[in-house]
Design an enzyme around this catalytic site. Structure first.
Site, PDB file in Angstrom:
ATOM      1  N   ASP A  45      -0.570 -12.288  -2.040  1.00 39.41           N
ATOM      2  CA  ASP A  45       0.512 -11.517  -1.424  1.00 39.41           C
ATOM      3  C   ASP A  45      -0.069 -10.343  -0.637  1.00 39.41           C
ATOM      4  O   ASP A  45      -0.695  -9.461  -1.204  1.00 39.41           O
ATOM      5  CB  ASP A  45       1.427 -10.974  -2.530  1.00 39.41           C
ATOM      6  N   TYR A  50      -0.867  -3.297   4.554  1.00 40.76           N
ATOM      7  CA  TYR A  50      -2.066  -3.196   3.711  1.00 40.76           C
ATOM      8  C   TYR A  50      -3.358  -3.213   4.535  1.00 40.76           C
ATOM      9  O   TYR A  50      -4.418  -2.855   4.023  1.00 40.76           O
ATOM     10  CB  TYR A  50      -2.132  -4.339   2.673  1.00 40.76           C
ATOM     11  N   LYS A  75       4.170  -9.537   5.218  1.00 38.86           N
ATOM     12  CA  LYS A  75       5.427  -8.788   5.377  1.00 38.86           C
ATOM     13  C   LYS A  75       5.483  -8.039   6.693  1.00 38.86           C
ATOM     14  O   LYS A  75       4.457  -7.589   7.211  1.00 38.86           O
ATOM     15  CB  LYS A  75       5.592  -7.783   4.225  1.00 38.86           C
ATOM     16  N   HIS A 108       9.558  -6.013   4.782  1.00 42.60           N
ATOM     17  CA  HIS A 108       8.888  -5.215   3.743  1.00 42.60           C
ATOM     18  C   HIS A 108       9.829  -4.191   3.077  1.00 42.60           C
ATOM     19  O   HIS A 108       9.815  -4.030   1.868  1.00 42.60           O
ATOM     20  CB  HIS A 108       7.680  -4.506   4.360  1.00 42.60           C
TER      21      HIS A 108
END
Ligand code: A2P
Length: 274
Positions: A45, A50, A75, A108
């Site tokens: 994930d 990120y 996301k 997100h």
């Protein structure tokens, strides 16, 4: 590994590996993903935010594991919704991951005033066949109500902060009613709260001969939740998927449910800003 069936028939392996702050640089991220795949994880994930889609994609490609045995989630970030560049953002993620297709694409965070509009764009991406399923993250009941009112496709997943100190049973029940799988981020409570040393969890863990992390993750599985524990370390990655040789009794499950104190470690979805 257990698998869930999403509301469009797609199988999703559980648990998945959370990857927020998985490593300080690309090499560390690649290393951590490789060790997770070696341990048996097949569900990774990530998210645009990120900043690790590239090293994750590289580790997945180089693993030699057939693509159809892997499950990759990424996301869409809120500022890409606000700037009306959803298609571009998706294409950037696809390019960075470079794994052919995305299994699950999530909004997100809910963006105030844009929940339905963003969802329509997600439906459009889904219709192209470039993603196998679409869903949301950090959506509370009122966000889901708003979204579902204008939706053609019901989200397959809602990924939220969820652990024994933040159970959100009402949201869990709402999602179950709508056939939306709930995924737990920071299922171990992150390093910000002392969940792993909670006395009730320690007691259950010692009785079972398991770690508190394993007790929490098993509680997730028995509640029908899909946990996404993050660990950069091989031993803890293994520990976090060794959940299938014990079970919690109904009493133990309710003792854990009762630890709920509505305590967030992350942002309240109604207060997020981009
Ligand atoms: P590490 O990566 O060093 O294993 P988050 O809740 O933000 O996703 O982070 C989970 C935190 O819990 C990380 O700090 C991770 O550290 C730690 N962690 C993951 N698995 C375990 C485990 N089985 N036991 C103890 N700590 C864990």
């Amino acid at each position: 590994m257990k698998t869930f069936e999403l509301n469009n028939g797609i199988a999703i392996p559980s648990p998945g590996l959370g990857t927020y702050r998985l490593g300080r640089n690309d090499a560390e991220v690649e290393h951590a993903v490789r060790s997770a795949l070696d341990a048996g994880y097949r569900h990774i994930d990530t998210a645009t935010l990120y900043g690790n889609e590239k090293p994750i994609g590289k580790a997945l490609r180089e693993s030699g594991i057939p693509r159809d045995e892997l499950f990759v989630t990424t996301k869409l970030w809120g500022s890409d919704i606000l700037q009306e560049r959803i298609t571009e953002a998706f294409e950037e993620s696809m390019k960075k991951l470079d794994v052919g297709f995305v299994d699950l694409y999530l909004v997100h965070w809910p963006v105030k005033g844009k929940v339905v509009e963003a969802w329509h764009e997600m439906e459009r991406i889904y219709a192209t066949g470039a993603v196998r399923a679409i869903g949301v993250s950090n959506h509370l009941i009122h966000h889901l109500d708003e979204l579902l009112d204008g939706a053609d496709v019901v989200p397959a997943v809602n990924q939220v902060e969820l652990h024994p100190y933040l159970v959100m049973q009402e949201l869990q029940d709402f999602c179950r009613d709508k056939s939306i799988v709930v995924e737990s981020w920071s299922p171990l409570g992150s390093s910000k709260i002392p969940l792993l040393t909670d006395p009730v969890l320690l007691k259950i863990a010692s009785k079972k001969g398991k770690s508190t992390a394993q007790v929490i993750l098993r509680w997730n599985l028995q509640k029908g939740l899909l946990p996404l524990p993050k660990s950069s370390h091989k031993d803890r990655q293994r520990e976090n998927i060794e959940l299938f040789d014990f079970s919690l009794t109904a009493d133990e499950m309710s003792m854990i449910d009762m630890l709920d104190r509505n305590e967030r470690t992350g942002v309240d979805p109604d207060e997020i800003e981009f």
